[in-house]
Design a protein around this motif. Structure first.
Motif, PDB file in Angstrom:
ATOM      1  N   LYS A  25      -1.139   2.197   0.101  1.00 31.75           N
ATOM      2  CA  LYS A  25      -1.124   0.825  -0.389  1.00 31.75           C
ATOM      3  C   LYS A  25      -0.441  -0.149   0.562  1.00 31.75           C
ATOM      4  CE  LYS A  25      -1.592   1.943  -5.179  1.00 31.75           C
ATOM      5  NZ  LYS A  25      -1.521   1.375  -6.470  1.00 31.75           N
ATOM      6  N   THR A  26      -0.058   0.302   1.730  1.00 33.00           N
ATOM      7  CA  THR A  26       0.622  -0.565   2.679  1.00 33.00           C
ATOM      8  C   THR A  26       0.298  -0.155   4.103  1.00 33.00           C
ATOM      9  OG1 THR A  26       2.765  -1.408   3.400  1.00 33.00           O
ATOM     10  CG2 THR A  26       2.718   0.851   2.619  1.00 33.00           C
ATOM     11  N   THR A  27       0.479  -1.087   5.006  1.00 29.95           N
ATOM     12  CA  THR A  27       0.267  -0.791   6.419  1.00 29.95           C
ATOM     13  C   THR A  27       1.596  -0.755   7.171  1.00 29.95           C
ATOM     14  OG1 THR A  27      -0.050  -3.143   6.879  1.00 29.95           O
ATOM     15  CG2 THR A  27      -2.035  -1.816   6.441  1.00 29.95           C
ATOM     16  N   GLU A  28       2.702  -0.772   6.438  1.00 28.01           N
ATOM     17  CA  GLU A  28       4.020  -0.737   7.064  1.00 28.01           C
ATOM     18  C   GLU A  28       4.205   0.578   7.830  1.00 28.01           C
ATOM     19  OE1 GLU A  28       7.450  -1.807   4.693  1.00 28.01           O
ATOM     20  OE2 GLU A  28       6.180  -2.948   3.351  1.00 28.01           O
ATOM     21  N   PRO A  29       4.919   0.530   8.954  1.00 25.60           N
ATOM     22  CA  PRO A  29       5.184   1.762   9.700  1.00 25.60           C
ATOM     23  C   PRO A  29       6.133   2.687   8.934  1.00 25.60           C
ATOM     24  CG  PRO A  29       6.238  -0.119  10.763  1.00 25.60           C
ATOM     25  CD  PRO A  29       5.428  -0.654   9.628  1.00 25.60           C
ATOM     26  N   TYR A  30       6.108   3.946   9.310  1.00 25.49           N
ATOM     27  CA  TYR A  30       6.878   4.983   8.625  1.00 25.49           C
ATOM     28  C   TYR A  30       8.358   4.637   8.503  1.00 25.49           C
ATOM     29  CZ  TYR A  30       9.251   9.390   7.747  1.00 25.49           C
ATOM     30  OH  TYR A  30      10.062  10.363   7.224  1.00 25.49           O
ATOM     31  N   ASN A  31       8.976   4.172   9.582  1.00 28.09           N
ATOM     32  CA  ASN A  31      10.419   3.905   9.534  1.00 28.09           C
ATOM     33  C   ASN A  31      10.766   2.814   8.519  1.00 28.09           C
ATOM     34  OD1 ASN A  31       9.235   1.974  11.228  1.00 28.09           O
ATOM     35  ND2 ASN A  31      11.090   1.702  12.423  1.00 28.09           N
ATOM     36  N   LEU A  32       9.903   1.804   8.372  1.00 32.86           N
ATOM     37  CA  LEU A  32      10.153   0.770   7.368  1.00 32.86           C
ATOM     38  C   LEU A  32       9.915   1.290   5.959  1.00 32.86           C
ATOM     39  CD1 LEU A  32       8.707  -2.437   9.064  1.00 32.86           C
ATOM     40  CD2 LEU A  32      11.089  -1.710   8.852  1.00 32.86           C
ATOM     41  N   LEU A  33       8.931   2.168   5.803  1.00 31.19           N
ATOM     42  CA  LEU A  33       8.680   2.764   4.491  1.00 31.19           C
ATOM     43  C   LEU A  33       9.845   3.655   4.071  1.00 31.19           C
ATOM     44  CD1 LEU A  33       4.907   3.653   4.759  1.00 31.19           C
ATOM     45  CD2 LEU A  33       5.955   1.856   3.377  1.00 31.19           C
ATOM     46  N   LYS A  34      10.375   4.415   5.020  1.00 36.91           N
ATOM     47  CA  LYS A  34      11.521   5.277   4.726  1.00 36.91           C
ATOM     48  C   LYS A  34      12.716   4.432   4.293  1.00 36.91           C
ATOM     49  CE  LYS A  34      14.354   8.954   6.681  1.00 36.91           C
ATOM     50  NZ  LYS A  34      14.617   9.796   7.842  1.00 36.91           N
ATOM     51  N   LYS A  35      12.966   3.344   5.006  1.00 35.53           N
ATOM     52  CA  LYS A  35      14.058   2.436   4.654  1.00 35.53           C
ATOM     53  C   LYS A  35      13.813   1.827   3.268  1.00 35.53           C
ATOM     54  CE  LYS A  35      16.435  -1.727   6.106  1.00 35.53           C
ATOM     55  NZ  LYS A  35      16.411  -2.918   6.908  1.00 35.53           N
ATOM     56  N   SER A  36      12.583   1.443   2.996  1.00 40.51           N
ATOM     57  CA  SER A  36      12.229   0.860   1.704  1.00 40.51           C
ATOM     58  C   SER A  36      12.447   1.853   0.570  1.00 40.51           C
ATOM     59  CB  SER A  36      10.763   0.403   1.734  1.00 40.51           C
ATOM     60  OG  SER A  36      10.391  -0.153   0.507  1.00 40.51           O
ATOM     61  N   LEU A  37      12.094   3.107   0.792  1.00 41.08           N
ATOM     62  CA  LEU A  37      12.288   4.129  -0.238  1.00 41.08           C
ATOM     63  C   LEU A  37      13.773   4.370  -0.497  1.00 41.08           C
ATOM     64  CD1 LEU A  37      10.979   6.112  -2.194  1.00 41.08           C
ATOM     65  CD2 LEU A  37      10.958   7.796  -0.356  1.00 41.08           C
ATOM     66  N   ILE A  38      14.577   4.386   0.554  1.00 39.43           N
ATOM     67  CA  ILE A  38      16.023   4.554   0.382  1.00 39.43           C
ATOM     68  C   ILE A  38      16.605   3.380  -0.408  1.00 39.43           C
ATOM     69  CG2 ILE A  38      18.236   4.589   1.622  1.00 39.43           C
ATOM     70  CD1 ILE A  38      16.728   6.222   3.824  1.00 39.43           C
ATOM     71  N   GLU A  39      16.176   2.174  -0.094  1.00 42.56           N
ATOM     72  CA  GLU A  39      16.643   0.992  -0.826  1.00 42.56           C
ATOM     73  C   GLU A  39      16.211   1.054  -2.293  1.00 42.56           C
ATOM     74  OE1 GLU A  39      15.073  -2.214   1.505  1.00 42.56           O
ATOM     75  OE2 GLU A  39      16.631  -2.014   3.037  1.00 42.56           O
ATOM     76  N   PHE A  40      14.987   1.501  -2.538  1.00 48.83           N
ATOM     77  CA  PHE A  40      14.488   1.670  -3.908  1.00 48.83           C
ATOM     78  C   PHE A  40      15.358   2.667  -4.672  1.00 48.83           C
ATOM     79  CE2 PHE A  40      11.683   4.365  -6.608  1.00 48.83           C
ATOM     80  CZ  PHE A  40      11.414   3.431  -7.606  1.00 48.83           C
ATOM     81  N   GLU A  41      15.628   3.810  -4.061  1.00 53.65           N
ATOM     82  CA  GLU A  41      16.458   4.826  -4.710  1.00 53.65           C
ATOM     83  C   GLU A  41      17.859   4.298  -4.997  1.00 53.65           C
ATOM     84  OE1 GLU A  41      16.073   7.920  -1.813  1.00 53.65           O
ATOM     85  OE2 GLU A  41      14.304   8.773  -2.792  1.00 53.65           O
ATOM     86  N   ASN A  42      18.438   3.568  -4.055  1.00 53.76           N
ATOM     87  CA  ASN A  42      19.766   3.004  -4.265  1.00 53.76           C
ATOM     88  C   ASN A  42      19.778   1.990  -5.405  1.00 53.76           C
ATOM     89  OD1 ASN A  42      21.024   4.559  -2.295  1.00 53.76           O
ATOM     90  ND2 ASN A  42      20.682   3.040  -0.693  1.00 53.76           N
ATOM     91  N   LYS A  43      18.724   1.190  -5.494  1.00 54.61           N
ATOM     92  CA  LYS A  43      18.640   0.206  -6.581  1.00 54.61           C
ATOM     93  C   LYS A  43      18.527   0.919  -7.928  1.00 54.61           C
ATOM     94  CE  LYS A  43      16.556  -4.062  -8.046  1.00 54.61           C
ATOM     95  NZ  LYS A  43      15.601  -5.128  -7.785  1.00 54.61           N
TER      96      LYS A  43
END
Length: 106
Positions: free
Chosen positions: A77-95
Motif C-alpha cells: 500500500k505504499t512506495t516508501e523505502p524499507y528503512n522508512l517503513l521500519k521507522k514507521s512501524l517502530i513509531e506505530f508500536e511505540n504509539k
C-alpha cells in the motif's frame, strides 16, 4: 479483549480503523458492513487494519493473564523505502504502547 471489541469501532488509539476481523465471532467488519468470515477456526483474536497501512492483531495469552499484540504493515500500500517503513512501524508500536499505558495504567 472486550475493550477492543466494544471501544474500537472507528479508531484504535488515534488510527482510523479500515476493517476488523473478529475470529471469535467469525466476522469481518468493513465500512459498517458485517460479513461472515470462516476461513480460520474460531479463536479469541481480533485483527485491526488501520490507516494508512498498519495491521494490529490482539489476542489473550493461552497460558498467562495478559494480552498479546502483533504488529505489521502492508508494503503493497505504499512506495516508501524499507528503512522508512521500519521507522514507521517502530513509531506505530511505540504509539500503541503509550496509549495502552495511558488507558490501562492510569
Amino acid at each position: 479483549m472486550e475493550f477492543f471489541r466494544k471501544e474500537t469501532q472507528k479508531e484504535l488509539f488515534g488510527f482510523p480503523v479500515l476493517k476488523v476481523l473478529d475470529l471469535k465471532e467469525q466476522t469481518l467488519k468493513e465500512k459498517k458492513k458485517l460479513t461472515p468470515y470462516t476461513h480460520f477456526p474460531k479463536s479469541d483474536v481480533l485483527v485491526f487494519y488501520l490507516e494508512p497501512y498498519y495491521k494490529l492483531a490482539v489476542r489473550p495469552s493461552g497460558t498467562e493473564p495478559k494480552i498479546k499484540f502483533y504488529s505489521a504493515l502492508c508494503k503493497a500500500k505504499t512506495t516508501e523505502p524499507y528503512n522508512l517503513l521500519k521507522k514507521s512501524l517502530i513509531e506505530f508500536e511505540n504509539k500503541i504502547i503509550e496509549n495502552l499505558k495511558a488507558q490501562f495504567l492510569n
